[in-house]
Design an enzyme around this catalytic site. Structure first.
Site, PDB file in Angstrom:
ATOM      1  CB  CYS B  86      28.134  30.413   1.087  1.00  0.00           C
ATOM      2  SG  CYS B  86      28.342  30.417   2.974  1.00  0.00           S
ATOM      3  CG  HIS B 203      24.054  27.848   0.736  1.00  0.00           C
ATOM      4  ND1 HIS B 203      25.059  27.254  -0.056  1.00  0.00           N
ATOM      5  CD2 HIS B 203      24.421  28.090   2.085  1.00  0.00           C
ATOM      6  CE1 HIS B 203      26.238  27.523   1.146  1.00  0.00           C
ATOM      7  NE2 HIS B 203      26.057  27.880   2.227  1.00  0.00           N
ATOM      8  CD  GLU B 205      24.059  25.921  -2.823  1.00  0.00           C
ATOM      9  OE1 GLU B 205      23.362  26.833  -2.949  1.00  0.00           O
ATOM     10  OE2 GLU B 205      24.761  25.659  -1.850  1.00  0.00           O
TER      11      GLU B 205
END
Lengths: 761, 245
Positions: B86, B203, B205
């Site tokens: 990002c 993302h 994560e």
């Protein structure tokens, strides 16, 4: 120099001025008058509301911090505390929606980290006029973008909230923001100044002329000249706040800190006074040390500025270098502007000479306190009258417009149903929450739109469920009952997620308290909140009062908004709104009495705001909530959704949404509220009786669920089964709604989005 | 093996990346403060999401001047694996470690939602554990993720097989409706020519634990863990990772 005009500009009355002179034993100078005016404003002093707020329950074994600090705190086990509060930013958001909403978010975040807590979630409760009305789209877009712009940047997820569209708010939107943080219970920091000689530091953004008299503005009605008050709205800088947040939390870990407070409403004035007052000490500062963004600022302006992202902190003497070093690491400069004194006086100097000297007590404890007259509003009796028989008389042209007429049977119910699903208050809020980063911090377990927001507590197995709720229409029709219903709904939403409600915060949005009818609404609502909070064991740990929500003499609906925080001891027990598996039993918990007073159905379909809101049995409500928590702990429930706006029909539809089109076949009981059968069907489908929840249960668990419910004296009944791709609802054997879930979901999803579709030429 | 997670002032997904590496995948992890001038022996460097320096000027425009970026560049030049997520991707673009730029999303609004991604290439350290053509469901959260590069650059990226992930529908078909930000060629992720520096807007994560509603992001972390482990087992230095494929 100080004449009546000057007093009026400061929002002070002649009597209040006389009181100031009496306290000081002399005439105040202009700087002192400015300080009194903000500290004695409704916003800071709660002068009209305090006598009522004192009646609220604020204690309980779980409460670690009640009202009076920057935020409240409850014990969530494992040595941790949930720190939370809700606050309004209504007036600034009306004048400048983006910055008004953004700085509202910034302010509530500061209130949380000031307590030594790391903020982990945001919610908001928004109210606007009708989306059809001119200006509403601009306000909605601005407010949402402002919340997103601030929250996304600082990296705190916005995990839920509510949005209501109602003409009553067209001249005065409500922007209430809620923040939750986590702290070690033993490390909660307070906003105190103590220890004579300890240094007082200023850190954060420089002081400018923005926001001067913001607190006074928030304590006055609006008129067509309000746009001229734009300079009183502050501008937010989320990056600065992110630095402050990280640096302050780092300083707090060192034990070099005595106390800290953000400079919110009334800026430097309020923070110096309140910190001194809480610590039983005085604070002496020299404004010439305050970092300034503009040249030629007077002490008056510096003391009253509401520039954002500024903190005041008191460090331990001898630990200055440590504190300064941490701020330097974050490229912030902590400036020593004064010290703690023993005399309990706020003393302001400018290059060494005293420019203001006021005992803290005069500004805080001795601020005016009004027990304002309250009388029942004239509209009330008439508005509570509802002639149900007349509802049956509906000519075809009075039927609402909706996107589709392809509803197999029971046309009227089906059409009404789709009209409700497509109304902005009930419809999906995806257009809004997609603009919020709701996943940062990788802790969001229940995404927005799935019921209460649920975030896990990192480093533990626990999670917290959060909900903010209010219903201005109910409160307009009966403020006492409406406020109780708001508390019940917020706590019920939290319980639906499987969490045990622990505590509450309230944001009380009302009109001009100097009008007895408004004061009556306020007093009744506070009574209702107290009664419900006591019965449901959710003490109020703090909050905010926003009065004078009027434009050109028109007050908003009385709108108490309640935020409730609940605990899931096992995060993986979380329950969401949507159905999970085809073939599951659909169980209705609670009694349906077909109550139509004040409902969304009456408003959307009949254009009526009438009747009395649904009855609430607090004991039954408590039993229901406890049952929900027990069922989730035992993993006996797969989905749970509260019946509220739009009644059971809308609730069932929402249970089917976000499931890739899973349908349901349901049969509900008939109710008899009128002689006209169409009205009875509408009451069964769209009535909003309280204390009801629709749950999805695996077939093998139905017996156990019904047993648990019976043992808890909660009415429970299997009303249908999930499966297929259509939602069919029958009342007493006759199908009255049958619609494809996909079609209903499209109507629901476009409720707000359709207003923002770009027209391509 | 050790993950280095850079913290710029304004980073806000640093804790999330650290948590994934350390708590979910059980690897060593260390924060790298932006004023540092070395990567403290990290085997892989993550530039996390956020709003570095507030991103008031242009996303990533200030962050590229942070001292740590010199160390990240040197690490990448040695072949060390670098992942920009990002805002981290935006910073890699501004730093010139990856080609192209980000424009505002096509709808001009910030967009947080799950998207579907088709794995285009598996010969990078961050996609080695995936199958080509595999469709992943991973969240995005950004206002400026509309990848743009001049046609000749895009052609070069395609010719060099540097496009790693594309936005698709759930079946893996490219479709404007499922391109959330208007990126050219539905590009969600690219790598450098040497294939050791990867930038991605989604993302991973945020999709590593079932509790969070999805685990497809694990593949990205599993890929790097697997890649580094095989490099270790061959007793090679991370410096060869970039050339391993």
């Amino acid at each position: 120099m100080i004449d009546l005009q000057v007093l009026q500009r400061h929002g002070l009355t002649r009597e209040e001025y006389d009181r100031i002179v009496e306290f000081l034993g002399r005439e105040p100078n202009l700087t002192e008058l400015g300080i009194f005016s903000v500290m004695w404003s409704e916003h800071c002093s709660y002068k009209s509301s305090r006598v009522h707020l004192k009646t609220l329950p604020t204690k309980g074994p779980q409460v670690l911090q009640g009202p009076g600090e920057n935020a409240g705190a409850v014990d969530i086990g494992e040595g941790l505390a949930a720190v939370f509060k809700i606050e309004s930013h209504n007036h600034p958001s009306f004048i400048e929606p983006y910055q008004g909403a953004a700085t509202g978010v910034g302010g509530i975040i500061r209130d949380i980290f000031t307590m030594g807590a790391r903020p982990i979630a945001l919610l908001n409760s928004l109210r606007f006029g009708s989306l059809e009305a001119p200006g509403t789209k601009r306000l909605l877009e601005g407010v949402v973008a402002g919340i997103a712009g601030y929250g996304n940047s600082i990296g705190i997820p916005t995990v839920g909230g509510e949005i209501v569209f109602e003409p009553s708010y067209s001249g005065n939107p409500l922007v209430n923001v809620f923040c939750l943080g986590i702290a070690k219970a033993s490390d909660i920091i307070k906003g105190v100044a103590s220890g004579v000689g300890n240094p007082v530091y200023y850190v954060g953004a420089k002081t400018g002329r923005d926001g001067i008299h913001g607190a006074t503005m928030a304590s006055a009605e609006f008129d067509e000249k309000s746009a001229e008050k734009r300079p009183a709205v502050q501008v937010g800088d989320p990056f600065m706040e992110k630095l402050l947040l990280e640096a302050c939390l780092e300083v707090m870990r060192t034990d070099a800190l005595v106390g800290i407070q953000d400079m919110g409403a009334a800026g430097l004035t309020c923070s110096t006074t309140e910190m001194g007052s809480r610590g039983g000490a005085g604070v002496e500062i020299d404004v010439s040390f305050v970092p300034q963004r503009e040249t030629g600022m007077t002490p008056y302006e510096i003391m009253l500025s509401e520039s954002q992202e500024r903190m005041l902190l008191v460090a331990k003497r001898g630990r200055e270098a440590e504190v300064e070093r941490i701020f330097e690491k974050w490229d912030l400069h902590a400036v020593r502007i004064g010290e703690v004194t023993s005399d309990g006086v706020l003393r302001v100097k400018d290059r060494g000479s005293v420019v203001a000297e006021i005992p803290n007590r005069a500004l805080t404890d001795e601020a005016p306190l009004y027990r304002r007259p309250a009388t029942e509003p004239e509209y009330l009796r008439e508005a509570q009258r509802l002639d149900l028989e007349s509802l049956g008389d509906r000519s075809p042209e009075k039927r609402p417009l909706h996107g589709t007429g392809r509803v197999a049977r029971g046309f009227q119910s089906g059409g009404d149903f789709l009209a409700l699903l497509g109304s902005p208050t009930i419809g999906s809020k995806r257009w809004v929450y997609r603009q919020y980063d709701h996943m940062v911090r990788t802790s969001t377990i229940n995404l927005p739109g799935m019921g209460a927001g649920v975030v896990r507590v990192r480093g533990t197995d626990r999670a917290l469920a959060l909900s903010v709720d209010g219903n201005g229409r109910y409160c307009y029709l009966d403020p006492h009952r409406g406020a109780m219903l708001a508390v019940a709904e917020a706590a019920r939403n939290v319980a639906c997620a499987g969490a045990r409600p622990l505590g509450a915060t309230n944001c009380l949005n009302f009109g001009n308290p100097e009008r007895p009818a408004i004061m009556w609404q306020f007093a009744k609502a506070v009574e209702g909140i107290g009664e419900a909070c006591r019965a449901l064991d959710v003490p109020i740990t703090g909050g905010n009062v926003s009065l004078y929500n009027e434009t050109d003499g028109h007050a908003i609906y009385p709108t108490p908004v309640i935020g409730v925080v609940g605990l899931l001891e096992r995060a993986d027990r979380v329950v969401a709104r949507r159905f999970r598996e085809p073939g599951d039993a659909i169980v209705m918990l609670g009694d349906s009495r077909g109550e139509l007073g004040g409902t969304e159905y009456l408003k959307v379909i009949h254009g009526l705001v009438r009747g009395v809101p649904p009855a609430l049995d607090l004991a039954a409500e408590r039993a229901l909530q406890q049952l929900l928590v027990a069922l989730s702990e035992e993993r006996l429930v797969r989905s749970a959704h509260d019946c509220s706006d739009g009644g059971i029909a809308v609730t069932l539809a929402e249970c089917c949404f976000d499931t890739a089109g899973m349908g349901a076949e349901v049969e509900i009981d008939r109710v008899r509220v009128a002689g006209n059968d169409a009205v009875n069907v509408a009451a069964a489908l769209f009535g909003e009786s309280a204390s009801r929840v629709v749950i999805g249960v695996a077939p093998d668990d139905v017996t156990a669920v019904l047993q648990r419910a019976a043992a808890a004296s909660v009415p429970a009944k299997v009303i249908g089964r999930t499966g297929g791709n259509r939602l069919r609802i029958a009342v007493a054997g006759e199908t009255v709604i049958e619609v494809s879930v996909g079609e209903a979901e499209r109507v629901w999803l476009s409720a707000i989005e359709k207003y923002f579709v770009k027209r391509v030429a | 093996m050790k993950f280095g997670v850079v913290i710029f002032p304004g980073s806000n997904c640093d804790e999330d990346a650290y948590h994934a590496a350390k708590d979910v995948f059980g690897q060593d992890a260390e924060y790298l403060w932006h004023k540092n001038t070395d990567v403290k022996g990290a085997d892989v460097v993550i530039l996390p999401g956020g709003f570095a320096h507030g991103d008031y000027l242009r996303t990533g425009a200030m962050a590229r001047f942070s001292p740590i970026m010199g160390a990240v560049r040197a690490f990448a030049d040695r072949g060390g694996p670098v992942l920009g997520i990002c805002n981290g991707f935006q910073i890699l673009l501004e730093a010139g470690l990856l080609p192209g730029a980000m424009l505002r999303n096509k709808g001009l609004k910030y967009c947080c939602q799950h998207v579907y991604l088709r794995v285009e290439r598996t010969d990078t350290p961050f996609t080695a554990a995936a199958r080509a053509g595999q469709v992943l469901r991973i969240p995005i959260g950004h206002g400026e993720g509309n990848y743009f590069a001049p046609p000749e650059t895009v052609e070069k990226l395609e010719a060099n097989r540097q496009v790693i992930l594309r936005y698709t529908d759930p079946q893996g078909q490219i479709n404007d409706e499922w391109n959330p930000n208007g990126s050219v060629g539905a590009i969600a992720s690219i790598c450098n020519e040497r294939r050791n520096v990867v930038g991605m807007m989604p993302h991973p994560e945020r999709a590593c634990e079932p509790l969070l509603g999805g685990v497809d992001g694990r593949l990205i972390f599993e890929s790097i863990v697997q890649t580094l482990r095989s490099a270790e087992s061959l007793a090679l230095q991370p410096s060869v990772v970039g050339r391993a494929s």
